[in-house]
Design an enzyme around this catalytic site. Structure first.
Site, PDB file in Angstrom:
ATOM      1  N   ILE A  51      -0.064  47.601 -47.456  1.00 40.59           N
ATOM      2  CA  ILE A  51      -0.742  48.860 -47.165  1.00 40.59           C
ATOM      3  C   ILE A  51      -2.233  48.768 -47.498  1.00 40.59           C
ATOM      4  O   ILE A  51      -2.589  48.596 -48.651  1.00 40.59           O
ATOM      5  CB  ILE A  51      -0.108  49.997 -47.987  1.00 40.59           C
ATOM      6  CG1 ILE A  51       1.399  50.064 -47.686  1.00 40.59           C
ATOM      7  CG2 ILE A  51      -0.777  51.320 -47.659  1.00 40.59           C
ATOM      8  CD1 ILE A  51       2.112  51.075 -48.543  1.00 40.59           C
ATOM      9  N   PRO A  52      -3.072  48.849 -46.482  1.00 38.92           N
ATOM     10  CA  PRO A  52      -4.528  48.788 -46.682  1.00 38.92           C
ATOM     11  C   PRO A  52      -5.051  50.054 -47.342  1.00 38.92           C
ATOM     12  O   PRO A  52      -5.807  50.809 -46.741  1.00 38.92           O
ATOM     13  CB  PRO A  52      -5.067  48.625 -45.254  1.00 38.92           C
ATOM     14  CG  PRO A  52      -4.039  49.272 -44.381  1.00 38.92           C
ATOM     15  CD  PRO A  52      -2.721  49.080 -45.079  1.00 38.92           C
ATOM     16  N   CYS A  53      -4.642  50.268 -48.569  1.00 33.86           N
ATOM     17  CA  CYS A  53      -5.021  51.501 -49.265  1.00 33.86           C
ATOM     18  C   CYS A  53      -6.535  51.600 -49.421  1.00 33.86           C
ATOM     19  O   CYS A  53      -7.065  52.673 -49.632  1.00 33.86           O
ATOM     20  CB  CYS A  53      -4.338  51.542 -50.622  1.00 33.86           C
ATOM     21  SG  CYS A  53      -4.349  49.982 -51.501  1.00 33.86           S
ATOM     22  N   HIS A  54      -7.239  50.484 -49.299  1.00 33.12           N
ATOM     23  CA  HIS A  54      -8.700  50.517 -49.437  1.00 33.12           C
ATOM     24  C   HIS A  54      -9.332  51.208 -48.226  1.00 33.12           C
ATOM     25  O   HIS A  54     -10.499  51.560 -48.242  1.00 33.12           O
ATOM     26  CB  HIS A  54      -9.236  49.095 -49.587  1.00 33.12           C
ATOM     27  CG  HIS A  54      -9.055  48.239 -48.384  1.00 33.12           C
ATOM     28  ND1 HIS A  54      -7.937  47.455 -48.193  1.00 33.12           N
ATOM     29  CD2 HIS A  54      -9.842  48.072 -47.303  1.00 33.12           C
ATOM     30  CE1 HIS A  54      -8.083  46.827 -47.022  1.00 33.12           C
ATOM     31  NE2 HIS A  54      -9.213  47.185 -46.462  1.00 33.12           N
ATOM     32  N   ARG A  55      -8.520  51.399 -47.170  1.00 37.17           N
ATOM     33  CA  ARG A  55      -9.036  52.075 -45.973  1.00 37.17           C
ATOM     34  C   ARG A  55      -8.851  53.581 -46.075  1.00 37.17           C
ATOM     35  O   ARG A  55      -9.216  54.315 -45.191  1.00 37.17           O
ATOM     36  CB  ARG A  55      -8.320  51.543 -44.736  1.00 37.17           C
ATOM     37  CG  ARG A  55      -8.730  50.120 -44.437  1.00 37.17           C
ATOM     38  CD  ARG A  55      -8.100  49.629 -43.136  1.00 37.17           C
ATOM     39  NE  ARG A  55      -8.274  48.181 -43.070  1.00 37.17           N
ATOM     40  CZ  ARG A  55      -7.452  47.387 -42.404  1.00 37.17           C
ATOM     41  NH1 ARG A  55      -6.425  47.878 -41.764  1.00 37.17           N
ATOM     42  NH2 ARG A  55      -7.673  46.110 -42.385  1.00 37.17           N
TER      43      ARG A  55
END
Length: 102
Positions: A51-55
């Site tokens: 999961i690209p939580c940084h996005r």
DNA sequence: TAGCTGACGCAAA
DNA sequence: ATTTGCGCCAGCT
């Protein structure tokens, strides 16, 4: 884990490179317009690499918090030239903001 | 089961 | 325009 958290993971995972969504937006898509608080809470616990939580950033355009620090999150977004998926209005203003100097 | 906390957001001053 | 305070949903203790 509830349906909400699962949907949140799915939505965030579907965010392509160069695109970002705010916690508020993700929460709304997940089915809880007022559950933006929970979105961050879920990711913090999951912090799944898939999961690209940084996005996922704040609605203000700020990067928000991150397990590696706000700085790293910001750098990651800049690295892929991230911009608001909800139209290119503010165009990720912090991307070119170098508070460290010039 | 109840209460507190938190990777946030919005309204008011 | 910026800063401070309050509210919210879900998760954890």
């Amino acid at each position: 884990m509830s349906e909400f958290s699962i949907k949140v993971c799915q939505i965030v995972r579907k965010i392509p490179e160069g695109q970002v969504k705010s916690y508020r937006d993700v929460a709304r898509l997940a089915g809880s317009p007022g559950g933006y608080r929970a979105v961050g809470s879920i990711m913090r616990k999951n912090q799944d690499l898939s999961i690209p939580c940084h996005r996922v950033i704040k609605a203000n355009g700020e990067p928000g918090q991150y397990n590696g620090g706000e700085k790293e999150k910001e750098l990651r977004l800049i690295a892929e030239d991230a911009r608001l998926d909800s139209g290119c209005n503010i165009k990720y203003t912090i991307a070119r903001n170098c508070e460290g100097g010039h």
